[in-house]
Design a protein around this motif. Structure first.
Motif, PDB file in Angstrom:
ATOM      1  N   UNK A  96       0.843  -1.190   0.000  1.00 15.49           N
ATOM      2  CA  UNK A  96       0.000   0.000   0.000  1.00 15.49           C
ATOM      3  C   UNK A  96       0.884   1.248   0.000  1.00 15.49           C
ATOM      4  N   UNK A  97       0.394   2.345  -0.582  1.00 13.87           N
ATOM      5  CA  UNK A  97       1.169   3.591  -0.545  1.00 13.87           C
ATOM      6  C   UNK A  97       1.227   4.139   0.876  1.00 13.87           C
ATOM      7  N   UNK A  98       2.177   5.043   1.127  1.00 18.55           N
ATOM      8  CA  UNK A  98       2.310   5.638   2.450  1.00 18.55           C
ATOM      9  C   UNK A  98       1.066   6.418   2.844  1.00 18.55           C
ATOM     10  N   UNK A  99       0.323   6.876   1.850  1.00 17.41           N
ATOM     11  CA  UNK A  99      -0.892   7.632   2.153  1.00 17.41           C
ATOM     12  C   UNK A  99      -1.907   6.786   2.896  1.00 17.41           C
ATOM     13  N   UNK A 100      -1.847   5.467   2.702  1.00 19.84           N
ATOM     14  CA  UNK A 100      -2.765   4.569   3.416  1.00 19.84           C
ATOM     15  C   UNK A 100      -2.462   4.606   4.916  1.00 19.84           C
ATOM     16  N   UNK A 138      -0.755   1.016  15.063  1.00 19.28           N
ATOM     17  CA  UNK A 138       0.247   0.167  14.419  1.00 19.28           C
ATOM     18  C   UNK A 138      -0.370  -1.159  13.982  1.00 19.28           C
ATOM     19  N   UNK A 139      -1.227  -1.738  14.851  1.00 19.35           N
ATOM     20  CA  UNK A 139      -1.874  -3.004  14.496  1.00 19.35           C
ATOM     21  C   UNK A 139      -2.763  -2.834  13.275  1.00 19.35           C
ATOM     22  N   UNK A 140      -3.475  -1.704  13.202  1.00 16.53           N
ATOM     23  CA  UNK A 140      -4.349  -1.452  12.057  1.00 16.53           C
ATOM     24  C   UNK A 140      -3.538  -1.289  10.774  1.00 16.53           C
ATOM     25  N   UNK A 141      -2.412  -0.594  10.861  1.00 17.84           N
ATOM     26  CA  UNK A 141      -1.560  -0.410   9.679  1.00 17.84           C
ATOM     27  C   UNK A 141      -0.974  -1.751   9.241  1.00 17.84           C
ATOM     28  N   UNK A 142      -0.525  -2.547  10.208  1.00 16.52           N
ATOM     29  CA  UNK A 142       0.043  -3.857   9.866  1.00 16.52           C
ATOM     30  C   UNK A 142      -0.989  -4.723   9.171  1.00 16.52           C
ATOM     31  N   UNK A 143      -2.225  -4.672   9.671  1.00 14.19           N
ATOM     32  CA  UNK A 143      -3.280  -5.502   9.103  1.00 14.19           C
ATOM     33  C   UNK A 143      -3.697  -5.023   7.718  1.00 14.19           C
ATOM     34  N   UNK A 144      -3.858  -3.714   7.571  1.00 12.78           N
ATOM     35  CA  UNK A 144      -4.347  -3.171   6.294  1.00 12.78           C
ATOM     36  C   UNK A 144      -3.256  -3.155   5.227  1.00 12.78           C
ATOM     37  N   UNK A 145      -2.064  -2.705   5.600  1.00 16.74           N
ATOM     38  CA  UNK A 145      -0.994  -2.517   4.613  1.00 16.74           C
ATOM     39  C   UNK A 145      -0.103  -3.739   4.440  1.00 16.74           C
ATOM     40  N   UNK A 146      -0.343  -4.770   5.279  1.00 14.28           N
ATOM     41  CA  UNK A 146       0.425  -6.010   5.198  1.00 14.28           C
ATOM     42  C   UNK A 146       1.930  -5.757   5.299  1.00 14.28           C
ATOM     43  N   UNK A 147       2.290  -5.087   6.401  1.00 19.42           N
ATOM     44  CA  UNK A 147       3.696  -4.841   6.700  1.00 19.42           C
ATOM     45  C   UNK A 147       3.996  -5.432   8.070  1.00 19.42           C
TER      46      UNK A 147
END
Length: 466
Positions: free
Chosen positions: A5-9, A28-37
């Motif tokens: 995902x782009x950084x904008x996500x 952080x958990x939401x970003x990991x889940x959504x952006x798959x990082x």
């Protein structure tokens, strides 16, 4: 795998979290889940930091901290992208401090979650309107699940062991270490180091904590295990040609072995350490170390006594002391014949194929090519399809014998094949050094032949030491 995902996500999720008053941990958990990082990367993105900003914050925080690792953008990026490339224990601690989170939060270890009022903001994260929370808020991304499961299990184990390390935990640790000794025989040096170093860290953590007397006694006995791991680390570094580090790790292994009450281990570590000066000099050190090992093991007929004598025979032969080398060969064979059978798949065992590998080196240096050929053939039969560096060394020593018998083209072709058939990760400096010995056995006037040139070109290829 889904596209990144782009950084904008991440910025959108960070802004949304600020509006809703979510903690950095949940963000952080939401970003990991959504952006798959990874969770480590997600924590950085949850704060809106670039790699350089995270590195700058780390360096500011660790100013004056003894032994703090120097971290740059490349190294932090590697840790974020590859969960198998873990930092060392102290660096994990410092990253937990930096991101003010726990083992689950970063998927690493350590816990510096601050116990503070939710309204108290950290100056580094106040602009985002976040505050730290407990590890229970963690909701891991699917691609980080294995990492989180492993680290959470480790955290649970450590919690259970705060007052005492249980006998079951020590038994499990010993099982893992035995498995490492078996993997060592078939795993290239660099990935093997990646498996050994975390176990060393865990063993040090266990030994450093205050334990009841009975447990502390067991941990003291496991100093022998520390010596074993240090020896494997030194051996892997030697194969990679990292000589300074290998010498240092061998010194650590000897110190750990000498601190134990295990005389057999003290002999074993010295015999193993003799390999470094055997291949890279000085030979006098190889003779001294292997002789010390043989003296320590002299009243204990077994695999270690055979190993020590075989190592001494090889070193003496290479050093030109033929009479004493032949005496040591006889001692090694006799000690091996009287030793009980061991596990041939254990790196700390000394099966027949390992004995023959050492005798091959001794006989090759003695110029006894007929007996060396017999020993090499038997050893290769025992290795069978067993992958690794040892069979390649046997082929290279056979090539040296062929060169000394003036079968120069055959010797060069065999050496070239033995070198190139190894996987690149195992084509390390120690193999290259032995292949150069083949080329050195070819008279200078014959090194322009096609087979000799082909060997030289193979040796000019990059090794697996990087």
């Amino acid at each position: 795998m889904a596209a990144r995902h782009p950084l904008s996500c991440a910025a959108r999720l960070r802004e949304q979290a600020g509006t809703e008053g979510q903690s950095v941990e949940r963000t952080a958990a939401a970003i990991a889940r959504c952006c798959e990082v990874s969770l480590l990367r997600a924590h950085r993105l949850a704060r809106g930091w670039t790699l350089q900003q995270a590195v700058d914050a780390y360096r500011t925080m660790t100013q004056g901290t003894p032994g703090a690792a120097r971290v740059d953008q490349d190294q932090l990026g590697i840790w974020e992208k590859n969960p198998t490339r873990r930092p060392r224990a102290q660096t994990i601690d410092l990253l937990c401090r930096l991101y003010e989170t726990s083992a689950g939060g970063l998927g690493l270890s350590g816990d510096y979650t601050p116990a503070m009022n939710p309204q108290t903001a950290n100056p580094r994260t106040a602009g985002a309107g976040h505050h730290p929370s407990t590890p229970g808020a963690l909701q891991p991304a699917a691609d980080a699940l294995d990492q989180v499961l492993d680290q959470t299990r480790h955290g649970v184990d450590r919690t259970l062991a705060r007052a005492s390390v249980s006998p079951v935990q020590l038994d499990l640790l010993e099982e893992r270490l035995l498995d490492l000794r078996r993997q060592y025989l078939v795993t290239a040096p660099i990935p093997m180091l990646g498996q050994i170093l975390p176990e060393l860290d865990e063993l040090q953590m266990l030994a450093a904590e205050r334990q009841p007397a009975t447990v502390q006694m067991r941990l003291s006995e496991m100093t022998a295990t520390l010596a074993t791991l240090a020896t494997l680390t030194a051996d892997a570094l030697m194969k990679l040609g990292r000589l300074r580090q290998s010498r240092a790790w061998y010194a650590t292994a000897r110190a750990a072995a000498d601190d134990s009450t295990n005389t057999d281990l003290r002999a074993r570590v010295r015999a193993q350490a003799a390999m470094l000066p055997y291949y890279y000099g000085p030979l006098s050190s190889a003779v001294t170390l292997s002789r010390e090992a043989r003296i320590l093991a002299r009243h204990r007929p077994g695999p270690t006594a055979a190993f020590a004598a075989a190592a001494e025979a090889r070193a003496l032969a290479r050093n030109g002391d033929a009479a004493r080398a032949r005496e040591a060969i006889h001692f090694a064979r006799d000690a091996f014949d009287r030793a009980p059978d061991g596990d041939p798949d254990d790196a700390f065992a000394f099966p027949e194929r390992r004995l023959l590998l050492y005798l091959s080196g001794a006989l090759t240096h003695l110029g006894d090519t007929r007996e060396a050929d017999r020993v090499q053939s038997r050893a290769l039969t025992l290795y069978g399809d067993h992958p690794g560096i040892d069979p390649a060394l046997l082929h290279l020593e056979h090539a040296i014998c062929l060169a000394r018998e003036q079968h120069l083209s055959e010797a060069c072709r065999l050496a070239t094949a033995a070198y190139l058939e190894l996987p690149s990760a195992q084509r390390t400096d120690i193999v290259g050094a032995r292949a150069h010995d083949v080329l050195a056995a070819v008279p200078a006037r014959m090194r322009t032949t096609p087979s000799a040139r082909e060997l030289g070109e193979a040796l000019a290829l990059p090794t697996g030491a990087g």
